[in-house]
Structure formats: structure tokens, C-alpha cells
Scaffold this motif. Sequence first.
Motif, PDB file in Angstrom:
ATOM      1  N   MET A   1       0.843  -1.169   0.000  1.00 46.20           N
ATOM      2  CA  MET A   1       0.000   0.000   0.000  1.00 46.20           C
ATOM      3  C   MET A   1       0.893   1.238   0.000  1.00 46.20           C
ATOM      4  O   MET A   1       1.746   1.392   0.860  1.00 46.20           O
ATOM      5  N   ASN A   2       0.706   2.097  -0.963  1.00 47.53           N
ATOM      6  CA  ASN A   2       1.453   3.344  -1.028  1.00 47.53           C
ATOM      7  C   ASN A   2       0.566   4.509  -0.615  1.00 47.53           C
ATOM      8  O   ASN A   2      -0.607   4.559  -0.985  1.00 47.53           O
ATOM      9  N   ILE A   3       1.126   5.422   0.153  1.00 50.60           N
ATOM     10  CA  ILE A   3       0.368   6.598   0.564  1.00 50.60           C
ATOM     11  C   ILE A   3       0.661   7.743  -0.397  1.00 50.60           C
ATOM     12  O   ILE A   3       1.678   7.749  -1.085  1.00 50.60           O
ATOM     13  N   ARG A   4      -0.243   8.707  -0.437  1.00 49.40           N
ATOM     14  CA  ARG A   4      -0.108   9.851  -1.343  1.00 49.40           C
ATOM     15  C   ARG A   4       1.198  10.598  -1.067  1.00 49.40           C
ATOM     16  O   ARG A   4       1.656  10.654   0.078  1.00 49.40           O
ATOM     17  N   PRO A   5       1.805  11.194  -2.107  1.00 46.02           N
ATOM     18  CA  PRO A   5       3.098  11.878  -1.942  1.00 46.02           C
ATOM     19  C   PRO A   5       3.092  12.959  -0.862  1.00 46.02           C
ATOM     20  O   PRO A   5       4.047  13.067  -0.093  1.00 46.02           O
ATOM     21  N   GLY A   6       2.040  13.768  -0.783  1.00 47.03           N
ATOM     22  CA  GLY A   6       1.992  14.820   0.232  1.00 47.03           C
ATOM     23  C   GLY A   6       1.991  14.262   1.642  1.00 47.03           C
ATOM     24  O   GLY A   6       2.707  14.741   2.526  1.00 47.03           O
ATOM     25  N   LEU A   7       1.189  13.233   1.856  1.00 46.93           N
ATOM     26  CA  LEU A   7       1.129  12.592   3.168  1.00 46.93           C
ATOM     27  C   LEU A   7       2.425  11.859   3.466  1.00 46.93           C
ATOM     28  O   LEU A   7       2.920  11.871   4.591  1.00 46.93           O
ATOM     29  N   ARG A   8       3.009  11.232   2.441  1.00 47.36           N
ATOM     30  CA  ARG A   8       4.278  10.514   2.616  1.00 47.36           C
ATOM     31  C   ARG A   8       5.365  11.474   3.080  1.00 47.36           C
ATOM     32  O   ARG A   8       6.139  11.172   3.981  1.00 47.36           O
ATOM     33  N   LYS A   9       5.421  12.666   2.486  1.00 47.87           N
ATOM     34  CA  LYS A   9       6.429  13.653   2.892  1.00 47.87           C
ATOM     35  C   LYS A   9       6.183  14.135   4.317  1.00 47.87           C
ATOM     36  O   LYS A   9       7.129  14.319   5.090  1.00 47.87           O
ATOM     37  N   PHE A  10       4.913  14.333   4.669  1.00 46.81           N
ATOM     38  CA  PHE A  10       4.590  14.756   6.031  1.00 46.81           C
ATOM     39  C   PHE A  10       5.035  13.694   7.041  1.00 46.81           C
ATOM     40  O   PHE A  10       5.638  14.011   8.069  1.00 46.81           O
ATOM     41  N   VAL A  11       4.744  12.423   6.738  1.00 45.28           N
ATOM     42  CA  VAL A  11       5.133  11.332   7.629  1.00 45.28           C
ATOM     43  C   VAL A  11       6.660  11.230   7.695  1.00 45.28           C
ATOM     44  O   VAL A  11       7.226  11.002   8.770  1.00 45.28           O
ATOM     45  N   LEU A  12       7.330  11.418   6.566  1.00 44.56           N
ATOM     46  CA  LEU A  12       8.794  11.385   6.550  1.00 44.56           C
ATOM     47  C   LEU A  12       9.371  12.496   7.427  1.00 44.56           C
ATOM     48  O   LEU A  12      10.289  12.263   8.220  1.00 44.56           O
ATOM     49  N   ILE A  13       8.822  13.695   7.311  1.00 38.59           N
ATOM     50  CA  ILE A  13       9.302  14.810   8.143  1.00 38.59           C
ATOM     51  C   ILE A  13       9.065  14.500   9.626  1.00 38.59           C
ATOM     52  O   ILE A  13       9.947  14.721  10.465  1.00 38.59           O
ATOM     53  N   ALA A  14       7.889  13.979   9.955  1.00 34.49           N
ATOM     54  CA  ALA A  14       7.594  13.633  11.350  1.00 34.49           C
ATOM     55  C   ALA A  14       8.577  12.581  11.863  1.00 34.49           C
ATOM     56  O   ALA A  14       9.046  12.658  13.010  1.00 34.49           O
ATOM     57  N   HIS A  15       8.913  11.609  11.011  1.00 33.47           N
ATOM     58  CA  HIS A  15       9.857  10.562  11.418  1.00 33.47           C
ATOM     59  C   HIS A  15      11.261  11.141  11.618  1.00 33.47           C
ATOM     60  O   HIS A  15      11.933  10.817  12.605  1.00 33.47           O
ATOM     61  N   ILE A  16      11.687  11.996  10.703  1.00 37.57           N
ATOM     62  CA  ILE A  16      13.015  12.605  10.833  1.00 37.57           C
ATOM     63  C   ILE A  16      13.084  13.467  12.083  1.00 37.57           C
ATOM     64  O   ILE A  16      14.047  13.382  12.854  1.00 37.57           O
ATOM     65  N   VAL A  17      12.062  14.287  12.309  1.00 38.25           N
ATOM     66  CA  VAL A  17      12.058  15.177  13.479  1.00 38.25           C
ATOM     67  C   VAL A  17      12.074  14.361  14.775  1.00 38.25           C
ATOM     68  O   VAL A  17      12.852  14.658  15.689  1.00 38.25           O
TER      69      VAL A  17
END
Length: 174
Positions: A1-17
Motif C-alpha cells: 500500500m502506497n500513501i499519497r506523496p503529500g502525506l508521505r512527505k509529512f510522515v517522513l518529516i515527522a519521522h526525521i524530526v
Amino acid sequence: MNIRPGLRKFVLIAHIVSSVGSLGAVAGFLALAVAGLTSQDAQVTRSAYIAMEVIARFVIVPLVSASLLIGVAQSLGTTWGLFRHYWVLAKLLLTLLAVIVLLLQMEGIAHVAAVAVETTLSSADLLGLRRSLVVHAAGGLVVLLVTTTLSVYKPRGMTRYGWRKLHNQKGDPA
């Protein structure tokens, strides 16, 4: 399952932070643990152990937990998957180990802080526990640096499950 690019970037930023934040918080905790163990100033020692409990309880535990949960969600929503690549699996296991050790250490952290509130710690008081805080903080920092390195380098290597999923997606009978 792939998530939408905008949500994926938000989740990536949350994970990095959350991951980088926990790295910094553990580094600060380690500095306080060393100061508490080595300082000859009673006020510095007391302050260090009281601050360590606050940092552990309200910064490190939430950030490491968020990093774990967000990382799992992120892996499930991307092509990396949770069990497809060894580096993702290694990060998961290392982070789970770090969370478990951290939660087990919270009682000792709270105990040292409570003693520091009530009395002045001498250099011999709770020495084993105070050394343990330094060792565990250093170990936690190493684990976080390893998981960060795995995230950047993403070493090759798919698990058997990953190979099966890859071949099934391509329509290969193997």
C-alpha cells in the motif's frame, strides 16, 4: 500500500524530526548523566539528576516512541515495506530494543531523581545506578546513530519475504 506523496512527505518529516530529536535529547541526557556522576558540586549533581528525569519522561520517551510508531506507519505506506529489506528490519529491531531498555531504565532514573530531591548525593551514593545511567545513555546514543546511518545508506539486501513480494509483483512464478 502506497500513501499519497503529500502525506508521505509529512510522515517522513515527522519521522526525521522525532528521530533526530530523540538523538539530541539522548545526547543531552548523556551529558547530564556524566555531569551528575563526575561533578564535585552538590547542586550540579542534584540538578542534573532532576533534569534527567524530566528529559527522559517528557522528551526522550515520547520522541523515541513516536519515531517507532511513525517508522512502522511509514514503512507500511511505502515500497520499502516493514519486512522486505534487512536495513528496515534492523532499524525496527534496534528501535524496539531501545524503547524496551528505556522503559526499563525509567524506574532507576526516577529513583535517582527522587533521592536527589530529598538529599545531597555523595560520590558513593547510588554509584552503580548512576554509572548504569551513563552506560545506557551512551548505548542508546550508539543505537540511534546506527539507525540513522542505516536510514541514510540503506544497505542492499532483501529478506526472503521481500524477494517473494518482488517476484509476485513482477508476475514471476519463482
